[in-house]
Design an enzyme around this catalytic site. Structure first.
Site, PDB file in Angstrom:
ATOM      1  N   HIS A 183      16.988 -28.603  21.431  1.00 22.17           N
ATOM      2  CA  HIS A 183      18.419 -28.279  21.550  1.00 22.17           C
ATOM      3  C   HIS A 183      18.885 -28.453  22.993  1.00 22.17           C
ATOM      4  O   HIS A 183      18.074 -28.587  23.910  1.00 22.17           O
ATOM      5  CB  HIS A 183      18.677 -26.827  21.114  1.00 22.17           C
ATOM      6  CG  HIS A 183      18.076 -25.819  22.044  1.00 22.17           C
ATOM      7  ND1 HIS A 183      16.730 -25.514  22.054  1.00 22.17           N
ATOM      8  CD2 HIS A 183      18.635 -25.049  23.022  1.00 22.17           C
ATOM      9  CE1 HIS A 183      16.482 -24.604  22.979  1.00 22.17           C
ATOM     10  NE2 HIS A 183      17.618 -24.314  23.596  1.00 22.17           N
ATOM     11  N   ASP A 185      21.606 -26.121  25.437  1.00 19.68           N
ATOM     12  CA  ASP A 185      22.117 -24.756  25.342  1.00 19.68           C
ATOM     13  C   ASP A 185      23.596 -24.725  24.966  1.00 19.68           C
ATOM     14  O   ASP A 185      24.396 -25.529  25.455  1.00 19.68           O
ATOM     15  CB  ASP A 185      21.945 -24.035  26.690  1.00 19.68           C
ATOM     16  CG  ASP A 185      20.477 -23.802  27.024  1.00 19.68           C
ATOM     17  OD1 ASP A 185      19.699 -23.485  26.102  1.00 19.68           O
ATOM     18  OD2 ASP A 185      20.115 -23.936  28.213  1.00 19.68           O
ATOM     19  N   HIS A 347      15.878 -29.499  25.268  1.00 18.16           N
ATOM     20  CA  HIS A 347      14.620 -28.803  25.562  1.00 18.16           C
ATOM     21  C   HIS A 347      14.171 -28.003  24.358  1.00 18.16           C
ATOM     22  O   HIS A 347      14.943 -27.752  23.429  1.00 18.16           O
ATOM     23  CB  HIS A 347      14.760 -27.915  26.808  1.00 18.16           C
ATOM     24  CG  HIS A 347      15.843 -26.885  26.724  1.00 18.16           C
ATOM     25  ND1 HIS A 347      17.164 -27.142  26.996  1.00 18.16           N
ATOM     26  CD2 HIS A 347      15.791 -25.578  26.386  1.00 18.16           C
ATOM     27  CE1 HIS A 347      17.882 -26.053  26.842  1.00 18.16           C
ATOM     28  NE2 HIS A 347      17.073 -25.081  26.452  1.00 18.16           N
ATOM     29  N   ARG A 364      17.112 -16.075  32.374  1.00 20.89           N
ATOM     30  CA  ARG A 364      17.877 -17.321  32.302  1.00 20.89           C
ATOM     31  C   ARG A 364      19.318 -17.057  32.700  1.00 20.89           C
ATOM     32  O   ARG A 364      19.904 -16.058  32.277  1.00 20.89           O
ATOM     33  CB  ARG A 364      17.837 -17.874  30.871  1.00 20.89           C
ATOM     34  CG  ARG A 364      18.524 -19.225  30.726  1.00 20.89           C
ATOM     35  CD  ARG A 364      18.577 -19.670  29.276  1.00 20.89           C
ATOM     36  NE  ARG A 364      19.560 -18.902  28.516  1.00 20.89           N
ATOM     37  CZ  ARG A 364      20.055 -19.266  27.328  1.00 20.89           C
ATOM     38  NH1 ARG A 364      19.617 -20.365  26.757  1.00 20.89           N
ATOM     39  NH2 ARG A 364      20.942 -18.517  26.710  1.00 20.89           N
TER      40      ARG A 364
HETATM   41 FE   LIG Z   1      17.647 -23.236  25.466  1.00 22.82          FE
END
Ligand SMILES: [Fe+2]
Length: 397
Positions: A183, A185, A347, A364
């Site tokens: 995917h 993000d 990723h 993140r």
């Molecule tokens: Fe991700």
């Protein structure tokens, strides 16, 4: 006039099967156009950059650059020149890795926001607040905790959800293809991400690698006629599954998620299938297996055919991927850091450590960029191979 909603048939392999959600098919009118303000792509490599004087190497010819632990990202947070060079490096290489970093979560937020600002992101785009972020959580709005324990809970909920849908699947009969995880993000947002960073500070003894793939190279592997066709198309991205996750966890979704364009609870956006990255001027395929549900203006069979072909180019070409092995540090605070450009890469995580009881955790931060656009043909919108003067090679088997 195009309909504002369309019903998804239940048999799409690319959508969650039996999904009958009404998905909008036109971009949501928004308060701003959310345009990137660069007047030209950033130079690459930068003419002279102190950044590149630090030991580093290219992970593969196609994607990824890695710095050793001698260099600390926190040391350039007050240097706009170095940060702009870094933004250029990340966008051109797709993902950049930094070993042994001591950067804090608040510095991670500062880093990705600065990378976006110094590469022309709209003034209205801030840091993303994930729709599943709890209000008043101890980690704040702009840090997502990437945790194997949360992931297990989520995966169990997902499997149960798929089992009870009218699929006839029983437990243990789910897809066994790890490639379903590829995917980019938050592409369900009208204004999705430019840069994102992950620091992994808790890592199992082995396993838990992350892979990235180059969307530029996927584009370059399409024939010119097929590219030209895809450049006319748009696709629907959706994250309805987060609604079920939020309900299962007993909290509501966040509806103000870092930009005025990302203020609704539909979690649906329409984006071009081929996207130009304003920082490089290079074109990338911009559909992904996790969030892209269908292509507009074609039959559902054709949509499935095209999307599955593009997804296969991402997952079945190991020569446009890089696999990063996160190092393990003893103090629980030092960690390796990845920073990537979500406009032009994909990723996926590797869950191979979970069965052995391994625990993995990291922080993140995700910056919001511009509304995705297709830039046409020319110096500011072309394939990476063309821009680099690569002729392409005959594949030898
Ligand atoms: Fe991700």
């Amino acid at each position: 006039m195009a309909p504002s909603t369309i019903s998804l048939a239940p048999s799409t392999a690319t959508a969650s099967a039996t999904e009958s959600t009404k998905l909008k098919t036109t971009p949501t009118p928004t308060p701003t156009q959310a345009v990137n303000t660069l007047t030209a792509p950033l130079p690459y490599p930068p003419a002279f950059s102190p950044l590149l004087s630090h030991p580093h190497h290219e992970s593969t010819p196609v994607i990824g650059t890695e710095f050793s632990g001698d260099f600390q990202l926190s040391s350039i947070l007050s240097s706009p020149t170095s940060l702009q060079h870094l933004a250029s490096l990340i966008s051109h290489r797709g993902v950049v890795f930094f070993r042994g970093q001591e950067i804090t979560p608040s510095q991670q937020r500062e880093l990705v926001q600065s990378l976006g600002e110094l590469s022309g992101k709209p003034a209205t785009s801030g840091l993303h607040i994930h729709p599943l972020t709890r209000e008043n959580g101890k980690d704040g709005d702009h840090i997502s905790i990437i945790s194997s324990e949360e992931r297990i809970k989520y995966e169990n909920a997902r499997k149960e959800r798929e089992r009870v849908r009218e699929l006839g699947w029983e437990k243990g009969e789910e897809s066994q293809l790890a490639s379903v995880g590829w995917h980019a993000d938050i592409t369900f947002e009208n204004v999705p991400s430019d840069y994102a960073t992950l620091k992994v500070h808790t890592q199992p003894a082995t396993g838990g690698d992350t892979l990235w793939a180059s969307g530029y190279e996927v584009y370059d592997r399409l024939s010119p006629s097929f590219r030209a066709y895809l450049e006319t198309l748009s696709a629907v991205h959706n994250a309805d599954r987060f609604k079920e996750v939020a309900a299962a966890r007993g909290h509501t979704l966040r509806n103000h998620r870092g930009a005025p364009e990302n203020n609704d609870l539909e979690l649906t956006a329409v984006h071009p299938v081929i996207r130009t990255n304003p920082v490089t001027g290079w074109k990338s395929v911009f559909v992904n297996r996790s969030f892209t549900k269908r292509i507009l203006g074609v039959s559902i069979d054709e949509s499935e055919l095209i999307l599955n072909h593009l997804f296969r180019l991402v997952s079945e070409n190991h020569d446009l991927q890089v696999r990063f092995r996160w190092a393990r540090y003893k103090d629980g605070e030092t960690g390796d850091v990845a920073v990537w450009d979500n406009r032009s890469t994909f990723h996926t995580a590797t869950d191979d450590y979970i069965e052995t009881g391994g625990v993995r955790s990291g922080d993140r931060a995700v910056s919001l960029g511009e509304r995705p656009f297709y830039g046409g043909q020319g110096e500011r919108s072309r394939g990476r191979r063309e821009a680099l003067g690569w002729r392409g090679v005959e594949r030898i088997y």
